[in-house]
Design an enzyme around this catalytic site. Structure first.
Site: not given
Length: 442
Positions: A52, A82, A204, A342, A351-352, A385
């Site tokens: 990503a 993901q 995550c 990451d 996280t994305a 989240c």
């Protein structure tokens, strides 16, 4: 005709809200100033990693630069969405929902080398691939993601995921689907369900909590909650790094009869006997289980861990995360190098949603260097989240480096309420946003 979810039709108000969410969830803030300018340059830019963060970086650089030689290096042919792995493991989406190809997101004019980076040489300003090919750069963006270190758990066999109550949604789409199969067997019979998270930094960090809630809900829907004991093992003294969210989850666990152990870390597993061994302040503890969701330790890939790019000391040194400034993602010792996604050694951000905010900042600083100016773009640690608390309900938790809640929809979506609209954002609106991010349009 408006779509429906789980048989529930979307009314017009909600449909319009979701349309706005699909266009703007997790990306409401404007891109850095000057994002529309194109800078003429012959700079050689290498992006290591085509997940990503790497794809989003390539798309933005291709849009901002004219004449640059941009090279993307990654051996991965499949691209995984993901954030959807939890939905596959919950039986909400098929494995195919999270699988596409890397090539379809590579922007025009960007060269893709389908190899893995084996060595980073920041002193020599080059990277070396597994075949021995050296690629020189003027600027380097490291977006390698992280390594799932299943080998660090004695007895763990990823080939057995989905059998004998062994689950692990992180490994792959196929493993997430197999974990769903194991969860169904458990929900039909009951028994002891064990959940945990590693003592390392992880992507995550809310996913282990989500899957605990999902398991609880499936048991209740099948009328078997009274036949099951659910145990969550926290790696430290909290369930979530943001104190107010920890307290909310703690109360939800209490109300739903989910037992919590603090300071317990998975050390080994015996899949045949169905026994997990944990490290605790009282010593080694053996925990029998009928179902377990294993979250492996997570570390930087070996090529980064073995390079001068890693943190040399401090809390992120042992796991090998990149030594970058938390506000602009620039390497502290090699100013022509940036780390996004990451791999970045920063307090939040695996996280994305974090990628969405990190990449424009790093790109703006890189382009500013080329243009001979300064950038004032800052990444504040934004992390999101969508914390599923039951099927059809979620809390949209958004926060920054300082653990401040930073809701994108104040007055509409309360971050600590279990809402259907937050669930719909997670299951419907976020993937289109994610794809737009890969293409540099979000």
């Amino acid at each position: 005709m408006l779509e429906s979810i789980g048989g529930r039709p979307l009314d017009r108000r909600t449909f319009l809200m979701l349309g706005a969410a699909g266009a703007g969830a997790l990306m409401l803030r404007a891109p850095p100033a000057g994002a529309a300018e194109r800078v003429r340059t012959s700079a050689r830019i290498v992006i290591a990693g085509a997940g990503a963060a790497g794809l989003a970086t390539a798309s933005r650089l291709a849009e901002r630069l004219d004449g640059a030689k941009i090279t993307l290096i990654d051996a991965r042919k499949e691209h995984y969405y993901q954030p959807g792995f939890t939905l596959v493991g919950a039986g909400v989406k098929p494995a195919s929902y999270v699988v596409s190809t890397t090539a379809e997101y590579v922007p025009g004019g960007v060269e893709l080398i389908e190899e893995r980076v084996a060595e980073f040489d920041p002193e020599g300003k080059r990277v070396v691939t597994e075949s021995g090919r050296a690629v020189a750069y003027d600027y380097l963006v490291v977006a390698t993601g992280l390594k799932l270190d299943y080998e660090a758990i004695p007895g763990m066999d990823v080939a057995r995921i989905g059998r004998n109550g062994l689950g692990s949604i992180y490994h792959s789409p196929a493993a997430a689907s197999a974990t769903w199969g194991a969860l169904q067997e458990f929900a039909d019979k009951g028994g002891v369900g064990v959940f945990c998270r590693p003592a390392t930094e992880m992507k995550c960090a809310g996913a282990p909590l989500k899957y605990t809630f999902i398991t609880d809900d499936h048991l209740r829907r099948r009328g078997n909650r009274g036949k099951a004991e659910l145990i969550y093992n926290a790696n430290n003294k909290v369930l979530f790094s943001v104190p107010i969210v920890h307290e909310k989850v703690r109360m939800l666990f209490r109300d739903r009869g989910i037992k919590t152990h603090y300071d317990r870390v998975l050390q080994a597993i015996d899949p045949g006997r169905r026994i997990a061994t944990f490290r605790s302040p009282e010593g080694t503890v053996e925990q029998p289980y009928d179902f377990i969701n294993v979250i492996p330790p997570m570390r930087a890939p070996d090529a980064v861990r073995n390079s001068a790019l890693r943190w040399q000391e401090g809390p992120w040194a042992a796991e090998g995360w990149m030594d970058v400034e938390k506000g602009n993602l620039r390497h502290k010792r090699f100013p022509e190098v940036f780390g996004v996604g990451d791999i970045a050694g920063v307090p939040k951000g695996k996280t994305a949603a974090s990628v969405k905010w990190q990449v424009p900042v790093a790109v703006d600083h890189l382009v500013a260097d080329i243009a001979g100016r300064k950038s004032d773009a800052v990444y504040n640690g934004y992390t999101s989240c969508p914390l599923i608390t039951r099927l059809g309900r979620a809390m949209l938790v958004e926060f920054d480096y300082e653990n401040n809640l930073v809701p994108s929809f104040p007055g509409v979506v309360a971050p600590l309420e279990e809402l259907w609209v937050s669930w719909v954002m997670k299951t419907m609106a976020l993937k289109p946003t994610y794809v737009s991010m890969l293409r540099g349009r979000a």
